[in-house]
Design an enzyme around this catalytic site. Structure first.
Site: not given
Ligand code: ADP
Length: 396
Positions: A7, A90, A179, A206, A208, A238, A279, A281, A328-330, A381
């Site tokens: 990637n 990718r 995505h 969810l 970045n 964004r 972020d 968090r 974020i989703g996970e 991915e």
């Molecule tokens: P990308 O789009 O760069 O692949 P990711 O899927 O890795 O991004 O998601 C990154 C975002 O996930 C971080 O910016 C952060 O906001 C969020 N994140 C990661 N871990 C946690 C957590 N434990 N709780 C809440 N948000 C989290």
């Protein structure tokens, strides 16, 4: 068969080496800050976690360093470059030419370059990764997996903008979607979990970047990102949906330069623009400590997701499952709860305890007996790219 997944971004290359079809990860890692004074190479194998610093000027230097490390007699995982049978790349934009994963030929490379006008921040780097990989692994098959491919099934009524037809027919202006690799991977996992072939799923990625896809019977039928990855949900930096007339107001009335507005909407907006933090968090802990901007940003974010859920349930005339995925989703049980509360009208009954305590690569966070399942599914991915590359190579 060993497949290297690459990637290639503007200043980084993420990689994963997998054995297929057993899906075993041999190693994974990334080179960051290519072109800076100090570049960082991280690699994780079954036995080691390595971080090294170099000065890597170009993508070729970066990929060469990855290959050197893969071949290193002590730290490496392979003995010869020709142990790698295929490289899966990718590629962000495949325009409307690629509805599927494809073997890379000179014509395919030309098309990827043509679509660079539609994805100037991504396709040139993806193509560079392909060219360097062809030099370093001349014996391997090179395969392109497009982020846009999964969305080729979106009907014209959902992908076309209501602007004069010539923009669509002459310049290909339409919503392409992104995505796709992630949405395909998690929606297939959800379908297997539901044990239903005919299904209506909303997949919510969810990270970045953030996006949602309506997936009916395994096919993408609508999606929140559009012509570029900027439409729809509120993202890390964004804005997502805005009224386009504000761009003209900022430029024509308030005197901003167009490039400043572009930078503002893509790099300084979203959760960052609303809170000062990128972020989630940090935003969550600030909100807990009473920061009202952070609390409002979370509410706005969840509200936007909720609106798209309503829209996509309407588009599909029903709903079997909602899937949360990506960083974020996970991980954010708080945002999941804010999105899914008060959705009983749709048949969603949420379970707070499962939401807080669930773990693993797939888990349910709906109450027993909920008509609509709410699932948290870890996206992968790289594995999806390796699976698709393997499938193209094994079917000929
Ligand atoms: P990308 O789009 O760069 O692949 P990711 O899927 O890795 O991004 O998601 C990154 C975002 O996930 C971080 O910016 C952060 O906001 C969020 N994140 C990661 N871990 C946690 C957590 N434990 N709780 C809440 N948000 C989290």
């Amino acid at each position: 068969m060993k497949i290297l997944v690459l990637n290639s971004g503007s200043s980084s290359i993420k990689f994963q080496l997998l054995t297929m079809p057993s899906e075993q990860v041999v190693c994974s890692g990334m080179v960051e800050r290519i072109g800076s004074e100090i570049s960082i190479l991280r690699i994780k194998t079954e036995t080691q976690n390595i971080k090294e610093e170099y000065s890597l000027k170009t993508h070729k230097d970066g990929l060469q360093k990855i290959v050197d490390l893969l071949l290193d007699p002590e730290k490496g995982v392979i003995q010869k470059p020709n142990e790698i049978n295929a490289v899966g790349h990718r590629v962000v934009h495949g325009g409307d030419s690629f509805a599927d994963t494809t073997l890379i030929t000179p014509e395919v490379k030309e098309e990827i370059m043509e679509f660079a006008t539609l994805a100037p921040l991504h396709n040139p780097h993806n193509l560079q990764g392909i060219q360097v990989s062809e030099q370093l692994f001349p014996q391997a098959e090179q395969v392109a997996v497009f982020d846009t491919a999964f969305h080729q099934t979106i009907p014209v009524k959902a992908r076309k903008y209501a602007i004069p037809n010539t923009f669509y027919s002459e310049y290909g202006i339409q919503a392409y979607g992104f995505h796709g690799t992630s949405h395909k991977y998690v929606s297939e996992k959800a379908m297997a979990h539901l044990k239903k072939e005919k299904s209506k799923i909303i997949s919510i990625h969810l990270g970045n970047g953030c996006s949602m896809t309506a997936v009916r019977n395994g096919k993408s039928v609508d999606h929140s990102l559009g012509f570029a990855p900027s439409n729809g949900l509120i993202m890390g930096s964004r804005s997502g949906d805005i009224d386009h007339s504000l761009i003209f107001h900022l430029v024509d009335t308030l005197g901003y330069k167009l490039e400043e507005v572009n930078q503002m909407l893509n790099r300084k907006s979203g959760m960052l623009g609303l809170t000062g933090y990128n972020d989630l968090r940090d935003i969550q802990s600030e909100a807990e400590n009473g920061n009202l901007d952070c609390l409002l940003a979370l509410e706005m974010n969840a509200y936007r997701v909720k609106k798209y859920i309503g829209a996509y349930a309407a588009a599909m005339n029903g709903l079997d499952a909602i899937v949360f995925t990506a960083g974020i989703g996970e991980n954010s049980s708080l945002l999941r709860k804010m999105v899914c509360s008060h959705m009983e009208y749709l048949g969603v009954r949420f379970d707070d305890v499962k939401n807080e305590s669930g773990s693993g690569s797939i888990f349910e966070i709906n109450a027993d007996g909920s008509e609509v399942k709410v699932l948290v599914i870890a996206t992968n991915e790289e594995l999806e790219i390796a699976k698709q590359a393997y499938s193209v190579l094994s079917t000929g």
